[in-house]
Design a protein around this motif. Sequence first.
Motif, PDB file in Angstrom:
ATOM      1  N   SER A 146     -16.076   9.330   8.848  1.00 29.23           N
ATOM      2  CA  SER A 146     -15.307   8.087   8.789  1.00 29.23           C
ATOM      3  C   SER A 146     -15.765   7.154   9.905  1.00 29.23           C
ATOM      4  O   SER A 146     -16.436   7.565  10.853  1.00 29.23           O
ATOM      5  CB  SER A 146     -13.804   8.375   8.934  1.00 29.23           C
ATOM      6  OG  SER A 146     -13.527   8.951  10.198  1.00 29.23           O
ATOM      7  N   GLY A 151       0.805  -1.214   0.000  1.00 33.43           N
ATOM      8  CA  GLY A 151       0.000   0.000   0.000  1.00 33.43           C
ATOM      9  C   GLY A 151       0.834   1.259   0.000  1.00 33.43           C
ATOM     10  O   GLY A 151       0.380   2.321  -0.441  1.00 33.43           O
ATOM     11  N   LYS A 195     -14.600  -2.839   2.161  1.00 36.68           N
ATOM     12  CA  LYS A 195     -13.153  -2.812   1.963  1.00 36.68           C
ATOM     13  C   LYS A 195     -12.568  -1.649   2.752  1.00 36.68           C
ATOM     14  O   LYS A 195     -12.869  -0.483   2.490  1.00 36.68           O
ATOM     15  CB  LYS A 195     -12.827  -2.652   0.464  1.00 36.68           C
ATOM     16  CG  LYS A 195     -11.347  -2.550   0.152  1.00 36.68           C
ATOM     17  CD  LYS A 195     -10.608  -3.844   0.466  1.00 36.68           C
ATOM     18  CE  LYS A 195      -9.147  -3.756   0.036  1.00 36.68           C
ATOM     19  NZ  LYS A 195      -8.393  -4.978   0.383  1.00 36.68           N
ATOM     20  N   SER A 235     -10.306   0.692   9.671  1.00 35.27           N
ATOM     21  CA  SER A 235     -10.775   2.051   9.401  1.00 35.27           C
ATOM     22  C   SER A 235     -11.404   2.183   8.019  1.00 35.27           C
ATOM     23  O   SER A 235     -10.939   1.572   7.052  1.00 35.27           O
ATOM     24  CB  SER A 235      -9.613   3.039   9.529  1.00 35.27           C
ATOM     25  OG  SER A 235      -9.010   2.958  10.815  1.00 35.27           O
ATOM     26  N   PHE A 236     -12.429   3.020   7.954  1.00 36.66           N
ATOM     27  CA  PHE A 236     -13.124   3.318   6.706  1.00 36.66           C
ATOM     28  C   PHE A 236     -13.181   4.834   6.542  1.00 36.66           C
ATOM     29  O   PHE A 236     -13.833   5.534   7.330  1.00 36.66           O
ATOM     30  CB  PHE A 236     -14.538   2.724   6.712  1.00 36.66           C
ATOM     31  CG  PHE A 236     -14.557   1.230   6.871  1.00 36.66           C
ATOM     32  CD1 PHE A 236     -14.553   0.396   5.758  1.00 36.66           C
ATOM     33  CD2 PHE A 236     -14.547   0.648   8.133  1.00 36.66           C
ATOM     34  CE1 PHE A 236     -14.547  -0.980   5.906  1.00 36.66           C
ATOM     35  CE2 PHE A 236     -14.538  -0.723   8.299  1.00 36.66           C
ATOM     36  CZ  PHE A 236     -14.538  -1.537   7.173  1.00 36.66           C
ATOM     37  N   ALA A 237     -12.452   5.345   5.554  1.00 37.99           N
ATOM     38  CA  ALA A 237     -12.365   6.791   5.344  1.00 37.99           C
ATOM     39  C   ALA A 237     -13.716   7.369   4.949  1.00 37.99           C
ATOM     40  O   ALA A 237     -14.576   6.672   4.401  1.00 37.99           O
ATOM     41  CB  ALA A 237     -11.329   7.103   4.267  1.00 37.99           C
ATOM     42  N   GLU A 248     -14.450   9.256   2.557  1.00 38.96           N
ATOM     43  CA  GLU A 248     -14.679   9.216   1.114  1.00 38.96           C
ATOM     44  C   GLU A 248     -15.365   7.930   0.659  1.00 38.96           C
ATOM     45  O   GLU A 248     -15.963   7.875  -0.417  1.00 38.96           O
ATOM     46  CB  GLU A 248     -13.358   9.367   0.359  1.00 38.96           C
ATOM     47  CG  GLU A 248     -12.511  10.580   0.758  1.00 38.96           C
ATOM     48  CD  GLU A 248     -11.609  10.280   1.936  1.00 38.96           C
ATOM     49  OE1 GLU A 248     -10.582   9.597   1.747  1.00 38.96           O
ATOM     50  OE2 GLU A 248     -11.937  10.721   3.051  1.00 38.96           O
ATOM     51  N   LEU A 249     -15.277   6.890   1.468  1.00 39.61           N
ATOM     52  CA  LEU A 249     -15.905   5.620   1.105  1.00 39.61           C
ATOM     53  C   LEU A 249     -17.426   5.661   1.250  1.00 39.61           C
ATOM     54  O   LEU A 249     -18.116   4.803   0.711  1.00 39.61           O
ATOM     55  CB  LEU A 249     -15.344   4.494   1.983  1.00 39.61           C
ATOM     56  CG  LEU A 249     -13.850   4.195   1.835  1.00 39.61           C
ATOM     57  CD1 LEU A 249     -13.418   3.106   2.807  1.00 39.61           C
ATOM     58  CD2 LEU A 249     -13.519   3.775   0.404  1.00 39.61           C
ATOM     59  N   SER A 285     -10.066   1.174   4.376  1.00 38.56           N
ATOM     60  CA  SER A 285      -9.000   2.056   3.898  1.00 38.56           C
ATOM     61  C   SER A 285      -7.714   1.808   4.673  1.00 38.56           C
ATOM     62  O   SER A 285      -6.623   2.132   4.212  1.00 38.56           O
ATOM     63  CB  SER A 285      -9.419   3.521   4.026  1.00 38.56           C
ATOM     64  OG  SER A 285      -9.853   3.810   5.353  1.00 38.56           O
ATOM     65  N   ASP A 286      -7.829   1.209   5.864  1.00 40.49           N
ATOM     66  CA  ASP A 286      -6.655   0.887   6.663  1.00 40.49           C
ATOM     67  C   ASP A 286      -7.046  -0.157   7.700  1.00 40.49           C
ATOM     68  O   ASP A 286      -8.201  -0.209   8.137  1.00 40.49           O
ATOM     69  CB  ASP A 286      -6.109   2.137   7.364  1.00 40.49           C
ATOM     70  CG  ASP A 286      -4.715   1.924   7.934  1.00 40.49           C
ATOM     71  OD1 ASP A 286      -4.032   0.980   7.478  1.00 40.49           O
ATOM     72  OD2 ASP A 286      -4.308   2.687   8.830  1.00 40.49           O
TER      73      ASP A 286
END
Length: 250
Positions: free
Chosen positions: A172, A58, A195, A141-143, A145-146, A197-198
């Motif tokens: 987020s 990544g 999915k 984590s899910f940003a 933007e998702l 982001s981190d």
Amino acid sequence: MAGHSKWANIKHRKERQDAKRGKVFTKWIRELTVAAKQGGPDPASNPRLRLALDKALGANMSRDIIDRAVARGAGTNESDNVEELSYEGYGPGGVAIMVEAMTDNRNRTAAAVRHAFAKCGGNLGTDGSVAYLFERKGQISFAAELKVDEDALIEAAMEADADDVVANEDGSFEVFTSFNAFYAVRNALEEAGFKASDAEIVMQPTTSAELDKDGAEKVLKLIDMLEDLDDVQNVYSNAQISDEILETLG
């Protein structure tokens, strides 16, 4: 399960530090080496190595660099004597701080960490002095933007036996798991269409220390100084800083 994250609001500082490409590469090369040394070179049977591989890829690290780091750790190539160390102490305002490091020279690393604490008004403590204030957890984590659907994420997390879902003010989300359930929960969420982001293993504080602007500035200076040290992998604290104060500090 949802709430506002009170302890992770200094994460942007770490992201700023990790934006330094050389620091990122050094960090993940060491993690790959130690993970392979402890659990073997096969990511299929070594979850820690599998996570490190994901992180390294990544960060746009080349496969050649990754393979060399794994080979060093597995002993199939000349290996540096890298060991894992942790340091505990208190920063300004009584904030508990934990430092995770990887080094081939523990005297050098200890001196650098001690200097950072002293220079910024903190005190390096003994083993166990603040460790009891933290729990090792999985953080997925899910940003913002998702644009994750909160209700659907909470339902999927509950089905996967996650510990908690935190909804942050910026849109987020963070899913927290026990250390042992981290990989199973992450995989279950991916199978459910989420999915991340981190995803990483973190030390989550069980208590928090609220800071005013002056205290926040001093603590963030200490954390920045620690994260700038070459041997330091991660820095955790129980500092609670309001978004308003963070905005004034820039």
